[in-house]
Write an enzyme that holds these catalytic residues in place. Sequence first.
Site, mmCIF file in Angstrom:
data_model
loop_
_atom_site.group_PDB
_atom_site.id
_atom_site.type_symbol
_atom_site.label_atom_id
_atom_site.label_comp_id
_atom_site.label_asym_id
_atom_site.label_seq_id
_atom_site.Cartn_x
_atom_site.Cartn_y
_atom_site.Cartn_z
ATOM 1 N N TYR A 32 0.827 -1.204 0.000
ATOM 2 C CA TYR A 32 0.000 0.000 0.000
ATOM 3 C C TYR A 32 0.859 1.251 0.000
ATOM 4 O O TYR A 32 2.055 1.208 0.266
ATOM 5 C CB TYR A 32 -0.953 0.005 1.191
ATOM 6 C CG TYR A 32 -0.330 0.391 2.519
ATOM 7 C CD1 TYR A 32 -0.515 1.672 3.054
ATOM 8 C CD2 TYR A 32 0.439 -0.521 3.247
ATOM 9 C CE1 TYR A 32 0.051 2.028 4.269
ATOM 10 C CE2 TYR A 32 0.995 -0.164 4.467
ATOM 11 C CZ TYR A 32 0.800 1.109 4.969
ATOM 12 O OH TYR A 32 1.368 1.462 6.164
ATOM 13 N N ARG A 51 8.270 3.865 -4.891
ATOM 14 C CA ARG A 51 8.326 2.894 -3.795
ATOM 15 C C ARG A 51 7.293 1.787 -3.987
ATOM 16 O O ARG A 51 7.545 0.616 -3.666
ATOM 17 C CB ARG A 51 8.128 3.576 -2.450
ATOM 18 C CG ARG A 51 8.312 2.623 -1.267
ATOM 19 C CD ARG A 51 8.307 3.335 0.058
ATOM 20 N NE ARG A 51 7.032 3.977 0.335
ATOM 21 C CZ ARG A 51 6.783 4.728 1.409
ATOM 22 N NH1 ARG A 51 7.739 4.915 2.314
ATOM 23 N NH2 ARG A 51 5.606 5.287 1.596
ATOM 24 N N ARG A 100 -8.333 -20.552 -1.565
ATOM 25 C CA ARG A 100 -7.232 -20.261 -0.644
ATOM 26 C C ARG A 100 -6.106 -21.263 -0.846
ATOM 27 O O ARG A 100 -6.333 -22.468 -0.877
ATOM 28 C CB ARG A 100 -7.729 -20.310 0.803
ATOM 29 C CG ARG A 100 -6.663 -19.989 1.846
ATOM 30 C CD ARG A 100 -7.256 -20.063 3.247
ATOM 31 N NE ARG A 100 -6.267 -19.703 4.271
ATOM 32 C CZ ARG A 100 -5.408 -20.550 4.820
ATOM 33 N NH1 ARG A 100 -5.414 -21.836 4.453
ATOM 34 N NH2 ARG A 100 -4.543 -20.145 5.736
ATOM 35 N N LYS A 150 6.574 -2.042 1.911
ATOM 36 C CA LYS A 150 5.397 -1.432 2.550
ATOM 37 C C LYS A 150 4.183 -2.339 2.367
ATOM 38 O O LYS A 150 3.321 -2.123 1.513
ATOM 39 C CB LYS A 150 5.140 -0.034 1.984
ATOM 40 C CG LYS A 150 4.208 0.813 2.855
ATOM 41 C CD LYS A 150 4.171 2.243 2.354
ATOM 42 C CE LYS A 150 3.202 3.089 3.166
ATOM 43 N NZ LYS A 150 3.642 3.316 4.550
ATOM 44 N N GLU A 182 12.009 2.202 14.254
ATOM 45 C CA GLU A 182 11.152 3.275 13.738
ATOM 46 C C GLU A 182 9.903 3.345 14.591
ATOM 47 O O GLU A 182 9.746 2.602 15.561
ATOM 48 C CB GLU A 182 10.795 3.015 12.277
ATOM 49 C CG GLU A 182 10.116 1.676 12.038
ATOM 50 C CD GLU A 182 10.041 1.287 10.569
ATOM 51 O OE1 GLU A 182 10.198 2.168 9.705
ATOM 52 O OE2 GLU A 182 9.817 0.099 10.282
ATOM 53 N N LEU A 206 11.261 1.103 7.086
ATOM 54 C CA LEU A 206 10.650 1.554 5.840
ATOM 55 C C LEU A 206 11.466 2.711 5.273
ATOM 56 O O LEU A 206 11.882 3.609 6.005
ATOM 57 C CB LEU A 206 9.214 2.006 6.091
ATOM 58 C CG LEU A 206 8.449 2.432 4.842
ATOM 59 C CD1 LEU A 206 8.185 1.233 3.942
ATOM 60 C CD2 LEU A 206 7.139 3.114 5.217
#
Length: 286
Positions: A32, A51, A100, A150, A182, A206
């Site tokens: 995301y 990114r 799945r 991310k 972080e 990140l």
Amino acid sequence: MRTVYVNGEYLPENEATISIFDRGFLMADGVYEVTSVLDGKLIDFDGHAVRLERSMSELDMRSPITKEDLLEVHRELVRVNEINEGLIYLQITRGSDGDRDFVFPDPETTAPTIVLFTQNKPGLADSPAAKKGAKIISIEDIRWGRRDIKTVQLLYPSMGKMMAKKAGCDDAWLVEDGFVTEGTSNNAYIVKGNKIITRQLSNDILHGITRAAVLRFAREAQMEVEERSFTIDEAKEADEAFTTSASGFVMPVVEIDGVALGEGVPGTIALRLREIYLDEMRKAAI
């Protein structure tokens, strides 16, 4: 009611659906980005797009949209939802081949799922929180090892924010092997003797888009920057501290684990960097 974007369609939010077999839902198999909107324009869109491509590449995912088309989707959502200040959330998952399975579906026959929606945030730039400063607790960092990607694996960061809330604070910094990695959703910095210190880039953190811009602006303003690890004890003894993120920009930190930093108010360097960042990014917004 918001208009959202799902797999090539603009829809009212209450009509938007994805498959229950989508791997983003079942496996957190997705990435995301969050892009801020100021004055109806996108902040650092190119950085987020680059990114996003890197995150997908690291997970062997293919992009369902070109950068140019993605920009147009962002702009259209800003327009139809009349966003002056706010955020655009973008999520791309590996999709689903109908059931799945731990094994990745064939990327040649399974289309990724792409979703975007807006969040209206009046007063985003003139945040009362930034004027007050954030209170931080420290918690153990037990996330997976590829924090540079991310992904939508945000359960532990969410738990960290809840730990902070229960402690009467605003957020948490994550600590691994004695050193701060972080924040739960931001990069972390301390200031000592007018030197800005923040952890160096690696798989451990990140690679923040706002981080890159803020450090560039700091150096251009002749501020000294040192990229290295630091401990929580070192942070408690700092003159000031702050975080950076796409939605918080530069957020001053005034307390860590109950210890006030400096005078217990937002520091001058953090406030100056916030001012520079907002000014420069507004000029460059598209």
